[in-house]
Design a protein around this motif. Sequence first.
Motif, PDB file in Angstrom:
ATOM      1  N   ARG A 293       0.824  -1.208   0.000  1.00 14.36           N
ATOM      2  CA  ARG A 293       0.000   0.000   0.000  1.00 14.36           C
ATOM      3  C   ARG A 293       0.860   1.261   0.000  1.00 14.36           C
ATOM      4  O   ARG A 293       0.539   2.242  -0.686  1.00 14.36           O
ATOM      5  N   TYR A 296       2.102   1.718  -3.475  1.00 14.16           N
ATOM      6  CA  TYR A 296       0.983   2.104  -4.336  1.00 14.16           C
ATOM      7  C   TYR A 296       0.637   3.580  -4.146  1.00 14.16           C
ATOM      8  O   TYR A 296       0.496   4.330  -5.123  1.00 14.16           O
ATOM      9  N   GLU A 297       0.494   3.996  -2.908  1.00 13.16           N
ATOM     10  CA  GLU A 297       0.068   5.370  -2.646  1.00 13.16           C
ATOM     11  C   GLU A 297       1.187   6.373  -2.911  1.00 13.16           C
ATOM     12  O   GLU A 297       0.915   7.531  -3.242  1.00 13.16           O
ATOM     13  N   PRO A 317      -8.657   1.232   0.440  1.00 16.39           N
ATOM     14  CA  PRO A 317      -7.423   0.444   0.397  1.00 16.39           C
ATOM     15  C   PRO A 317      -7.274  -0.204  -0.975  1.00 16.39           C
ATOM     16  O   PRO A 317      -8.268  -0.656  -1.561  1.00 16.39           O
TER      17      PRO A 317
END
Length: 404
Positions: A293, A296-297, A317
């Motif tokens: 995550r 990804y972010e 999410p």
Amino acid sequence: MRAIATLAAVTALGLSSACSGGGNASDASAYTVVVSAPLTTQPWVGQFVERGARLAVEQVNAAGGVGASHRKLKLVVLDDAGSPRTAVANARRAVSEKAAAFITSGVGATAVADVSGPAQLPVFVVFDGGASLIDPDKRPTMFRIAPANKPMATRLADYVAARHPKVALIVDDSSYGRDGAVALKAGLARDRIPIVSSSVVTTDGTGVSPALVGARRAGATLVVTWASAPVVAGVVRGARSSKWSVPLFTGPTGEDPLVRQQLADHRDWINGMHFVSFRITAEVGPKPFEKFRTAYEKRFGADKVGVSEGGRPVVMPPDYAMFSYDSVKLLAACLDKSNDVGAPLMRALDDTVITGANGDERGFIPGQREGVVSDDMYFARFDGFRFTPVNDDVLSENLPTVPQ
């Protein structure tokens, strides 16, 4: 997940740079990975398919590429607009470009298999769980890295059986809805749960009101919806606006941000709705998913749902993005072995296993084409606009709440 208006701009950017993915689009030696997704018709699905694949391609290339020759991956992203015919055309393009793999939400998958089979082009289905899609004998090039409908429907039936419900089933007329209906009817029959009303509506939500009226008149004590996000939102709005407090259950589309966007004016209506899907974190704990995550972010930013809770924006999410991500990572590991596409790559797919984004193993064996096992399914319940694992299911109760 970003609001629809913002997502349109993101989609346009993705299409205009379709051949970017961390590699040089003009490099003929690169392995091509083709993504075919409903970018314009199902924004949530289209975005997670593209972004998961893009992140993995960029990471593979940044790490030096594939194999001893360090060949790069090249990502081509195509919009199938939810059309099976367009998905097949996209598959033909993948074959003509001698692509290493074709990644799809599942739109037109059975017809795509007719194109990919002769070319021995691996196809990774990363959303649709229909049993009709995967058949190792008839469609050996089709691999699914996503939860299948059958175990989700079986788990749902087992979970609600103690309530002794009378079920109203509402599905849409897409392959997702039709295949979901088949799985649900089998699962409910297995637990001897009566279906007192069964309705098929269009994917845009037309026909939801009559379906709910019929369900209520039939004495339904539980409504299960397996359909597109507009249908799910329509069922919630129709039931709650008529003061019907019947429990509502849905499949994976229950977490589609569009559902919450369409119910933004009534936080209380979605409160308590359940959905069945795959668990976001694995037995090893939340750290692998948190690492994914974070990456990804950092690359794309947090996916804003488009609603707020307690004065703070709700974020999504990147759960389903893990499947296209894992597909590319598995593909890269197989290319390390095969050093070629087609038949050598197909053979490598039968004996290669990787650790996926959330810590679960991802891979296949000969004669098996499902990459997510039944023990990976869980139930979540909405508390306002955020969801949490339920605490009355043995496979869900010990899962951590993922920040939203």
